[in-house]
Design an enzyme around this catalytic site. Structure first.
Site, PDB file in Angstrom:
ATOM      1  N   ASP A 156      -6.169  24.487  26.901  1.00 29.40           N
ATOM      2  CA  ASP A 156      -5.583  23.768  28.026  1.00 29.40           C
ATOM      3  C   ASP A 156      -4.618  24.650  28.803  1.00 29.40           C
ATOM      4  O   ASP A 156      -4.264  25.752  28.372  1.00 29.40           O
ATOM      5  CB  ASP A 156      -4.843  22.519  27.527  1.00 29.40           C
ATOM      6  CG  ASP A 156      -5.785  21.463  26.978  1.00 29.40           C
ATOM      7  OD1 ASP A 156      -6.940  21.414  27.441  1.00 29.40           O
ATOM      8  OD2 ASP A 156      -5.358  20.702  26.089  1.00 29.40           O
ATOM      9  N   TYR A 215      -4.863  27.910  14.721  1.00 27.32           N
ATOM     10  CA  TYR A 215      -3.860  27.749  15.777  1.00 27.32           C
ATOM     11  C   TYR A 215      -2.462  27.958  15.191  1.00 27.32           C
ATOM     12  O   TYR A 215      -2.186  27.558  14.050  1.00 27.32           O
ATOM     13  CB  TYR A 215      -3.933  26.354  16.385  1.00 27.32           C
ATOM     14  CG  TYR A 215      -5.007  26.181  17.433  1.00 27.32           C
ATOM     15  CD1 TYR A 215      -4.753  26.464  18.772  1.00 27.32           C
ATOM     16  CD2 TYR A 215      -6.281  25.733  17.088  1.00 27.32           C
ATOM     17  CE1 TYR A 215      -5.731  26.297  19.743  1.00 27.32           C
ATOM     18  CE2 TYR A 215      -7.270  25.570  18.052  1.00 27.32           C
ATOM     19  CZ  TYR A 215      -6.991  25.854  19.371  1.00 27.32           C
ATOM     20  OH  TYR A 215      -7.964  25.700  20.325  1.00 27.32           O
TER      21      TYR A 215
END
Length: 407
Positions: A156, A215
């Protein structure tokens, strides 16, 4: 017009009165010194420092080259040519490209009209390497001369990546990896860098061939001003303007924040324990669970069934020191490491924010597991800022726990 009715998740545990509401969580997340995190990711992308040096003992990771198929690349190239001289899809040359980019400089990965995206920059750079047939086809359709890339996972707006994996194929046989690397780096203006590039098997797919993604989320702990939840607090002291940070939020998250604005606030915790966040996250390890309550902006069809299930290989949190020029000892930050076979939209950011909220409230260690069974996504916290999130790497072999950064 009748108002919309929402079903809330009623926290009935002993710490319910100490739990932040959506607006309080939102303020705590964004009212932090995020500039230091952004500067750190920028230096990491440029290759000026290694994020591995933040962890003790010092870590060193070796990534595979994507050649996970049983047939060696050279043998496959010899056997894929048809005897009649005609060429098929196996005649193409496939390149695996590992990228590092600063999320603050892009409007996300996916190419969109009039937006500066990572995919847009990369595909424009690859225009000079498409084969003649495709070039003529693009010209006939009045489309720009660009390549086409596949990616391991779309990030994003604001999310950085240190080892994002994408692939590009062409029928041209005269292209060397260094040529592609130079073309991308030339057009990237220092905000995007090619970490490595190699020829791989034509059956390699950066998304479908991947077995896990890792992540990292860095959350600042230093220099947070005291929490002030009042109606006149329109701008963040250390963070971003409220109009900017609510831009990518789901309608439910925005509405819940608006609904809790102006509510009389009782005295609640103003800090949280990193060790408690670690305990909450560890409950997710080694389990295949549905994370639909921690997802945002997903289609209704994905709210049920296996598509929302993820297997979490590793989930830990630890306090580390972020190297900083104005702090000799470095700035205190919490680093969250999550490794799973797949992640849903905004899942990591919601997990981080909810973990911090529950840790501050002193919830039981199984609080996240209980929230997985909720019937409304508003039971979880609004997503944490995208500025702290980074796609660290993608794996194409079975995950080895020994490669975990936090242990």
């Amino acid at each position: 017009m009748s108002s919309r009715v929402y079903v809330h998740y009623h926290h009935a545990d002993a710490c319910s009165k100490a739990r932040w509401n959506a607006r309080e969580t939102f303020r705590f997340m964004y009212d932090r010194p995020w500039k230091h995190v952004l500067d750190f990711y920028s230096n990491a992308v440029e290759g000026n420092l290694s994020i591995l040096n933040l962890f003790e003992p010092k870590k060193s990771l070796v990534h595979d080259d994507g050649k996970t198929e049983e047939i060696p690349l050279e043998t496959e190239m010899e056997t894929c040519t048809r005897k009649d001289g005609r060429s098929g899809r196996w005649e193409r040359v496939n390149f695996k490209i590992v990228l590092s980019y600063n999320g603050a400089s892009f409007d996300g990965w996916q190419k969109q009209p009039d937006l500066h995206t990572v995919q847009g920059v990369v595909e424009k750079s690859l225009g000079g390497f498409v084969d003649e047939k495709k070039a003529q086809l693009l010209k006939k359709k009045c489309k720009p001369l660009e390549g086409r890339v596949l990616v391991a996972g779309r990030t994003d707006k604001g999310v950085s990546a240190l080892n994002q994996v994408c692939s590009f194929y062409t029928w041209r046989k005269d292209i060397e990896p260094i040529e592609i690397e130079d073309a991308i780096n030339k057009d990237a203006s220092g905000k995007l860098r090619v970490v490595s590039i190699s020829k791989v098997s034509r059956s390699f797919h950066p998304n479908f061939s991947a077995k896990w993604r890792r992540y990292l989320y860095i959350f600042p702990l230093d220099d947070a001003e005291p929490l002030v939840f009042d109606g006149n607090h329109e701008k963040q002291r250390n963070g971003l303007l409220s109009e900017e940070i609510t831009e990518g939020m789901s309608e439910d998250d925005k509405l819940e924040i608006e609904e809790t604005n102006g509510i009389e606030v009782i005295e609640k915790p103003s800090d949280f324990s990193v060790n408690k966040v670690d305990q909450l996250l560890q409950q997710l390890q080694g389990k295949l669970l549905s994370y639909k309550m921690f997802a945002r902006d997903t289609q209704a069809a994905r709210n049920e069934g296996p598509p929302t299930e993820c297997f979490m290989y590793h989930a830990r949190a630890a306090e580390i020191r972020l190297s900083c020029s104005d702090y000799v000892e470095g700035r205190r930050v919490m680093c969250v490491e999550l490794v799973a076979n797949r992640f849903l939209r905004k899942m990591v950011r919601v997990l981080v924010a909810t973990s911090i909220r529950e840790a501050a409230a002193g919830a039981e260690n199984d609080a996240l597991l209980k929230l997985l069974e909720a019937s409304c996504r508003r039971a979880t916290a609004p997503p944490a800022p995208s500025e702290g999130l980074c796609l660290f790497d993608v794996g194409y072999a079975d995950f080895d726990p020994q490669t975990s950064l936090i242990s």
